[in-house]
Design a protein around this motif. Structure first.
Motif, PDB file in Angstrom:
ATOM      1  N   GLY B  38       0.841  -1.189   0.000  1.00  0.00           N
ATOM      2  CA  GLY B  38       0.000   0.000   0.000  1.00  0.00           C
ATOM      3  C   GLY B  38       0.870   1.231   0.000  1.00  0.00           C
ATOM      4  N   GLU B  39       0.270   2.355  -0.396  1.00  0.00           N
ATOM      5  CA  GLU B  39       1.049   3.572  -0.480  1.00  0.00           C
ATOM      6  C   GLU B  39       1.398   4.091   0.899  1.00  0.00           C
ATOM      7  OE1 GLU B  39      -0.059   6.411  -3.869  1.00  0.00           O
ATOM      8  OE2 GLU B  39      -1.792   5.133  -3.631  1.00  0.00           O
ATOM      9  N   ALA B 217       6.208 -13.211  -1.407  1.00  0.00           N
ATOM     10  CA  ALA B 217       5.075 -13.410  -0.511  1.00  0.00           C
ATOM     11  C   ALA B 217       4.209 -14.590  -0.934  1.00  0.00           C
ATOM     12  CB  ALA B 217       4.227 -12.141  -0.462  1.00  0.00           C
ATOM     13  N   ASP B 218       3.636 -15.269   0.070  1.00  0.00           N
ATOM     14  CA  ASP B 218       2.641 -16.301  -0.224  1.00  0.00           C
ATOM     15  C   ASP B 218       1.271 -15.664  -0.345  1.00  0.00           C
ATOM     16  OD1 ASP B 218       4.570 -18.375   0.058  1.00  0.00           O
ATOM     17  OD2 ASP B 218       4.474 -18.036   2.218  1.00  0.00           O
ATOM     18  N   GLN B 219       0.999 -14.764   0.596  1.00  0.00           N
ATOM     19  CA  GLN B 219      -0.290 -14.086   0.586  1.00  0.00           C
ATOM     20  C   GLN B 219      -0.054 -12.597   0.686  1.00  0.00           C
ATOM     21  OE1 GLN B 219      -2.302 -16.032   3.901  1.00  0.00           O
ATOM     22  NE2 GLN B 219      -3.898 -16.461   2.407  1.00  0.00           N
ATOM     23  N   VAL B 220      -0.913 -11.825   0.069  1.00  0.00           N
ATOM     24  CA  VAL B 220      -0.753 -10.383   0.189  1.00  0.00           C
ATOM     25  C   VAL B 220      -2.060  -9.716   0.563  1.00  0.00           C
ATOM     26  CG1 VAL B 220       1.182 -10.085  -1.390  1.00  0.00           C
ATOM     27  CG2 VAL B 220      -1.130 -10.098  -2.274  1.00  0.00           C
ATOM     28  N   MET B 221      -1.882  -8.579   1.209  1.00  0.00           N
ATOM     29  CA  MET B 221      -3.016  -7.746   1.562  1.00  0.00           C
ATOM     30  C   MET B 221      -2.657  -6.347   1.060  1.00  0.00           C
ATOM     31  SD  MET B 221      -4.592  -7.204   5.272  1.00  0.00           S
ATOM     32  CE  MET B 221      -3.560  -6.149   6.229  1.00  0.00           C
ATOM     33  N   VAL B 222      -3.564  -5.732   0.328  1.00  0.00           N
ATOM     34  CA  VAL B 222      -3.304  -4.400  -0.194  1.00  0.00           C
ATOM     35  C   VAL B 222      -4.131  -3.406   0.605  1.00  0.00           C
ATOM     36  CG1 VAL B 222      -3.373  -2.896  -2.212  1.00  0.00           C
ATOM     37  CG2 VAL B 222      -2.870  -5.330  -2.480  1.00  0.00           C
ATOM     38  N   MET B 223      -3.475  -2.409   1.167  1.00  0.00           N
ATOM     39  CA  MET B 223      -4.187  -1.431   1.984  1.00  0.00           C
ATOM     40  C   MET B 223      -4.216  -0.075   1.303  1.00  0.00           C
ATOM     41  SD  MET B 223      -3.083  -2.253   5.863  1.00  0.00           S
ATOM     42  CE  MET B 223      -4.144  -0.966   6.483  1.00  0.00           C
ATOM     43  N   TYR B 224      -5.295   0.649   1.540  1.00  0.00           N
ATOM     44  CA  TYR B 224      -5.394   2.011   1.033  1.00  0.00           C
ATOM     45  C   TYR B 224      -6.196   2.828   2.032  1.00  0.00           C
ATOM     46  CZ  TYR B 224      -6.481   5.974  -1.956  1.00  0.00           C
ATOM     47  OH  TYR B 224      -6.605   7.229  -2.468  1.00  0.00           O
ATOM     48  N   ALA B 225      -5.640   3.936   2.460  1.00  0.00           N
ATOM     49  CA  ALA B 225      -6.314   4.826   3.407  1.00  0.00           C
ATOM     50  C   ALA B 225      -6.899   4.058   4.592  1.00  0.00           C
ATOM     51  CB  ALA B 225      -7.410   5.624   2.701  1.00  0.00           C
ATOM     52  N   GLY B 226      -6.135   3.112   5.113  1.00  0.00           N
ATOM     53  CA  GLY B 226      -6.566   2.384   6.290  1.00  0.00           C
ATOM     54  C   GLY B 226      -7.516   1.241   6.021  1.00  0.00           C
ATOM     55  N   ASN B 227      -7.920   1.052   4.765  1.00  0.00           N
ATOM     56  CA  ASN B 227      -8.831  -0.040   4.429  1.00  0.00           C
ATOM     57  C   ASN B 227      -8.085  -1.200   3.796  1.00  0.00           C
ATOM     58  OD1 ASN B 227     -11.818   0.881   4.719  1.00  0.00           O
ATOM     59  ND2 ASN B 227     -10.688   2.643   3.901  1.00  0.00           N
ATOM     60  N   ARG B 228      -8.586  -2.393   4.048  1.00  0.00           N
ATOM     61  CA  ARG B 228      -8.032  -3.543   3.365  1.00  0.00           C
ATOM     62  C   ARG B 228      -8.735  -3.662   2.027  1.00  0.00           C
ATOM     63  NH1 ARG B 228      -9.342  -9.659   4.596  1.00  0.00           N
ATOM     64  NH2 ARG B 228     -10.895  -9.122   3.051  1.00  0.00           N
ATOM     65  N   MET B 229      -8.103  -3.308   0.951  1.00  0.00           N
ATOM     66  CA  MET B 229      -8.758  -3.279  -0.347  1.00  0.00           C
ATOM     67  C   MET B 229      -8.824  -4.658  -0.974  1.00  0.00           C
ATOM     68  SD  MET B 229      -9.926  -0.462  -0.699  1.00  0.00           S
ATOM     69  CE  MET B 229      -9.919   1.293  -0.891  1.00  0.00           C
ATOM     70  N   GLU B 230      -7.701  -5.367  -0.926  1.00  0.00           N
ATOM     71  CA  GLU B 230      -7.678  -6.669  -1.558  1.00  0.00           C
ATOM     72  C   GLU B 230      -6.805  -7.605  -0.744  1.00  0.00           C
ATOM     73  OE1 GLU B 230      -6.968  -6.569  -5.710  1.00  0.00           O
ATOM     74  OE2 GLU B 230      -7.090  -8.747  -5.928  1.00  0.00           O
ATOM     75  N   PHE B 231      -7.185  -8.875  -0.822  1.00  0.00           N
ATOM     76  CA  PHE B 231      -6.498  -9.862  -0.025  1.00  0.00           C
ATOM     77  C   PHE B 231      -6.541 -11.169  -0.788  1.00  0.00           C
ATOM     78  CE2 PHE B 231      -6.994 -13.334   3.073  1.00  0.00           C
ATOM     79  CZ  PHE B 231      -5.832 -13.182   3.800  1.00  0.00           C
ATOM     80  N   LEU B 518       8.665   9.367  -3.752  1.00  0.00           N
ATOM     81  CA  LEU B 518       7.234   9.377  -4.056  1.00  0.00           C
ATOM     82  C   LEU B 518       6.668   7.967  -4.179  1.00  0.00           C
ATOM     83  CD1 LEU B 518       7.351  12.131  -6.820  1.00  0.00           C
ATOM     84  CD2 LEU B 518       6.919  12.423  -4.386  1.00  0.00           C
ATOM     85  N   ASP B 519       5.381   7.853  -3.926  1.00  0.00           N
ATOM     86  CA  ASP B 519       4.712   6.565  -4.098  1.00  0.00           C
ATOM     87  C   ASP B 519       4.526   6.239  -5.569  1.00  0.00           C
ATOM     88  OD1 ASP B 519       4.055   5.284  -1.686  1.00  0.00           O
ATOM     89  OD2 ASP B 519       2.916   7.064  -1.180  1.00  0.00           O
TER      90      ASP B 519
END
Ligand code: ATP
Ligand code: SF4
Ligand code: MG
Lengths: 317, 614
Positions: B38-39, B217-231, B518-519
């Motif tokens: 995540g950014e 990674a085996d598993q990933v979690m993508v976060m944005y603005a404190g939310n879990r967007m994708e997993f 920068l992100d």
């Protein structure tokens, strides 16, 4: 390290030389006739000439200066105009009182100020912080003089009226043979000195701790599973020592040069009291002596602080 | 191993409450490597620190189960016993995360003593052993060294040794490699991986480096603005992202493009975390946004391959690569006039002082470069190799010790005062740090107008008009003329820097790491801007970076620099496909590239969870 030290000592000697030159010429151009101060108002002109010749005041100024510096280097700061005693021994007589005051005061103000600062910083904005900040505010805004008078009133005068002696009104008793008597006499001066200065240290500690406790390495210490005590004291306080030592060096040096107000309030015959008397009497050799003593303590404490820096901070080693 | 349910973290600040983590659930499988991407500012670090009770002022709700116990309700003393012994943590910045006043060895043995009753000798032996394992040579001798005597890479190894020395079953690594050079990065990641296999440790790795995650990674979690967007599993998420944000991030990564292609950037910038949006946090930047996205919180979609996505879309997004812009041709023209010629430039600094023996420290050892108009030359190399020094020499800020720098055919060393002033107009520098290089107390209009003022080119209304024109050119709103730098984001500040550099129609712009702070999504915007400006205005760039993917994307030719020398200089593609020099090969091998997206395959929506997303 040796070279570093040698450099610092040489620099300190230079500073003292400049300082002595400065005071010497300052008093040379100051108004007033020293010979008259020594002899008193009733002296005859012949007596005055005799005294001037004895003191070497009739010689050209550069000779007087070389003479003054040459003697000063050997530890001879001349004689008091008033009672013809050597300045050095006059000061030496006064040092124990001042040293006692400062030594006890330092321990007390550190013991009070640092814990209050830490407590405040540990709970920013909380009740304990406000308590600590209150202490800081009161300590900083109370003049030493007022605090001294008040404590005399409460701890000496009131008990005396009630018919017993809680603390003595003042005066200095030698450490030996009875340390208890010494401490009893010093208790009120210590407390007065410590209370106002502790506020300065509490504020400094609070500010430093607030900053340090936000550092990444404090988080690392917590993540290791260290106890909170270790985190605060071993990791937090350790990092604030450098600025504390700097402040402490300056404060001790200034006080050793004479804690004028407290010595006056409690009638302690210390260096500060000596300085006040000397100024009142226009006793120039003593004034010069006290100024040089103060300068000596300041350069000495600077050297000590520099050495402590090197010991405290591995990055400057 | 570690399971978080409905975890929320909010941090009270003076400006209001920051909702750093909102209702995030995940579970980490034993023995795996769980990646969190995540950014910057998406709440990754805050989340993991909150779990371990390292954020005393944060308000944490939800449940985090570790070894059968809820960490959030554990008494502080019990949590303290877990930290270090059962859960090790490696922090983002190895430079500031070690105590400067204690020796490396003391800081490691301290961790052992905190949890076990062992003799100092035994603790020391274990620490030395662990330091050796993480690749610190003659660890026994370096045991009593202080952090400042270690390099950045070594300090990160120390952090890893510290986290591993008690052999905790779970390690949380927060950006363990971000501060390091690519070659060191690769070593550290390999080390973590090896430790994981040897000791059976479970690793949670936080990073914004998608290429890295996709590889390890085996598993990933993508976060944005404190939310879990994708997993989901790393393979599924990276090959076929189902959430528009993940897809956008991947599309912004230069390594997913052929050289010279226009990047598909995510427009806009991350939201403030002070106010929780009513609908989807990503709505204002999302290319797929529907009306209800802005007003209603999206549901959780669960797909047949286990991927979960917090989105109103029922089907995974189309791979963005399908809609790529046409490949724009290279700018380089072999017959264009030479703008810059650097001929055998050497630079050395005198070392040693008054008393010690004077020495000479060579920074640049005979550099030759040539730059033609309209061309972009990339300069890559590890930190400390002399890239920025070379930039300063070319910009005329430091004189070369020997050799010559010719700008438009004129030798800088022979310029008179007027010539030097003219040259300062012709060469402009844009720096790495968009936060540090702008004076915070001056208005943006004044900052961009500086070149006009200093060189007395324009004043008054004319200057203002030209500044606003420049702002327009670099994509800043000209109405923000009177704002201060602090009111701009990192990407916008870099645009300010570019606008200032463009003001006097320079012949050459030197970019010193323009996007490394920068992100990815913002980085893509800035890179696209640089490219379009180059094409419109015929600019010549010298582009300094340590990021090989970025360099490849924007440069015509690349010079690889190592220890003050250019070891290889060739066409961008040639460097990548056919490196000639060993050092170039090392650099290339060290950089990891996310796999290309393959389209969504056979993914089916199996479940939609409404209301509070899990
Ligand atoms: N101690 C703190 N006090 C107040 N706000 C904080 C604190 N720590 C972090 N934040 C805020 O919380 C949000 C999330 O920060 P966090 O450090 O978790 O981001 P991140 O995803 O780790 O980003 P990066 O990739 O830059 O490390 C940010 O808006 C940040 O400003
Ligand atoms: S919910 Fe809407 S705005 Fe949010 S990511 Fe999905 S499509 Fe985009
Ligand atoms: Mg972070």
């Amino acid at each position: 390290m040796i070279r570093f030290l040698a450099g610092r000592v040489a620099f300190a000697a230079l500073i003292l030389l400049v300082l002595s030159t400065f005071v010497f010429f300052l008093f040379f151009v100051a108004p007033g006739d020293p010979a008259r101060m020594v002899a008193g108002d009733k002296a005859t002109e012949a007596q005055l000439i005799q005294i001037r010749a004895n003191l070497g005041l009739d010689r050209p100024i550069h000779e007087q200066y070389i003479n003054f510096i040459g003697k000063a280097v050997r530890g001879d700061l001349g004689f008091s105009y008033r009672n013809q005693q050597p300045v050095i021994s006059l000061i030496a007589n006064r040092l124990p009182a001042t040293l006692s005051l400062v030594a006890g005061g330092v321990i007390l103000w550190l013991a009070v100020g640092i814990p209050i600062g830490i407590m405040s910083a540990r709970h920013p904005g909380g009740f304990r912080d406000r308590l600590g900040q209150g202490f800081i505010l009161i300590g900083l805004s109370f003049p030493t003089f007022v605090l001294g008078m008040m404590s005399l009133y409460v701890f000496y005068f009131l008990p005396r009226q009630a018919g017993f002696t809680l603390f003595p009104a003042g005066g200095f008793k030698a450490f030996w043979p009875n340390p208890a008597i010494w401490a009893w006499h010093m208790a009120l001066p210590w407390a007065t000195l410590a209370l106002t200065t502790a506020a300065v240290y509490a504020r400094l500690t609070r500010g430093q701790m607030l900053e340090v406790m936000g550092e990444d390495y404090i988080r690392t210490a917590r993540a290791k599973g260290l106890s909170e005590t270790k985190v605060v004291f071993k990791h937090g306080l350790r990092a604030t020592l450098t600025p504390l030592v700097t402040q402490l060096g300056a404060d001790i040096a200034l006080l050793l040069g004479g804690a004028i107000v407290i010595e006056q309030v409690y009638g302690l015959q210390g260096v500060g009291a000596l300085a006040v008397q000397a100024v009142n009497n226009q006793d120039r050799p003593i004034i010069i002596g006290v100024v040089l003593l103060g300068g000596f303590f300041i350069v000495l404490s600077n050297i000590i602080v520099d050495i402590l820096y090197v010991l405290l901070d591995p990055r400057v080693r | 191993m570690l399971e978080a349910r409905h975890l929320s973290v909010s941090i009270p600040t003076e400006d209001g409450t920051i909702h750093a983590v909102q209702d995030v659930s995940f579970s980490v499988e034993a023995g795996g490597l769980f990646g969190i991407a995540g950014e910057s500012g998406s709440g990754k670090s805050v989340m993991m620190q909150a779990i371990l009770g390292l954020l005393p002022f944060a308000d944490v709700t939800g449940e985090v189960i570790f070894e059968g116990r809820n960490l959030l309700t554990l008494p502080p003393r019990q949590l303290q016993k877990l930290r270090g012994a059962r859960i090790g943590m490696i922090f983002q910045d190895p430079l500031s995360s070690l105590h400067p006043y204690y020796s490396i060895g003391a800081q490691i043995t301290e961790a052992i003593h905190a949890h076990e009753k062992v003799s100092p000798q035994a603790a020391r032996a274990r620490a030395v052993d662990m330091l050796t394992k993480v690749g610190i040579g003659n660890a026994a001798e370096r045991f009593d060294s202080f952090p400042h005597q270690y390099s950045g890479g070594m300090r990160q190894r120390v952090m890893i040794a510290m986290a591993l020395v008690l052999n905790p079953p779970l390690i949380i690594a927060d950006e363990p490699t971000t501060a390091l050079d690519v070659t060191v990065q690769a070593q550290i990641v390999a080390l973590l991986d090896q430790m994981r296999k040897e000791l059976g440790t479970t690793v949670v790795m936080i990073t914004h480096d998608l290429g890295l995650l996709s590889n390890v990674a085996d598993q990933v979690m993508v976060m944005y603005a404190g939310n879990r967007m994708e997993f989901g599993s790393s393979a599924a998420v990276f090959h076929a992202p189902s959430h528009p944000y993940t897809a956008g991030l991947l599309a912004s990564s230069p390594s997913n493009y052929a050289a010279g292609e226009e990047l598909v950037a995510i427009p806009g910038r991350p939201p403030s975390l002070l106010h929780m949006p009513a609908g989807c946090a990503f709505a204002v930047r999302c290319a797929y946004a529907m009306p209800k996205c802005a007003t209603q919180r999206p549901p959780l979609r669960r797909f047949s391959d286990g991927v979960e996505s917090l989105c109103w879309l029922e089907a995974p997004v189309e791979p963005i690569h399908a809609e790529r812009a046409a490949v724009s041709g290279r700018n380089a023209d072999a017959t264009a006039p030479v703008v810059l010629k650097v001929d055998n430039v050497e630079l050395s600094f005198a070392t040693g002082g008054f008393f010690s023996k004077a020495g000479k420290y060579e920074v640049l050892k005979g550099i030759d470069i040539e730059l033609r108009r309209g061309e972009t030359l990339g300069l890559v190399g590890e930190s400390g190799c002399g890239k920025s020094t070379l930039a300063r020499v070319i910009a005329g800020l430091i004189p070369a010790t020997s050799g010559s720098v010719l700008l438009d055919g004129k030798d800088m060393a022979t310029l008179d005062h007027a010539g030097w002033k003219e040259m300062r107009k012709r060469v402009q520098l844009v720096f790495q740090d968009p936060f540090g290089s702008l004076n915070p107390r001056r208005r943006v209009g004044a900052i961009i107008g500086d070149p006009f003022r200093l060189h007395q080119v324009a004043s008054g209304a004319d200057r203002k008009w030209r500044v606003q024109d420049l702002m327009e050119t670099v994509g800043l709103n000209p109405e923000h003329y009177n704002r201060f730098p602090s009111e701009f984001s990192g990407g916008q500040r870099q645009r300010i820097g570019i606008a200032r550099a463009l003001a006097l129609n320079p012949a050459l712009i030197i970019f010193d790491e323009p996007v490394s702070a920068l992100d990815v999504s913002i980085q893509a915007q800035v890179l696209n801007l640089m490219r379009s400006l180059q094409q419109e205005l015929g600019l010549t760039y010298l582009f300094i970076s340590h990021d090989l993917a970025v360099v490849r994307q924007v440069c015509d030719r690349i010079a690889v620099m190592n220890k003050g020398k250019i070891v290889e200089l060739a066409e961008a593609e040639a460097i990548y496909t056919d490196p000639q020099n060993d050092y170039t090969r090392t650099l290339l091998a060290a950089s990891v590239v996310p796999p290309p997206q393959k389209g969504r395959g056979t993914r089916q929506l199996v479940e939609t969870i409404w209301g509070a997303p899990a």
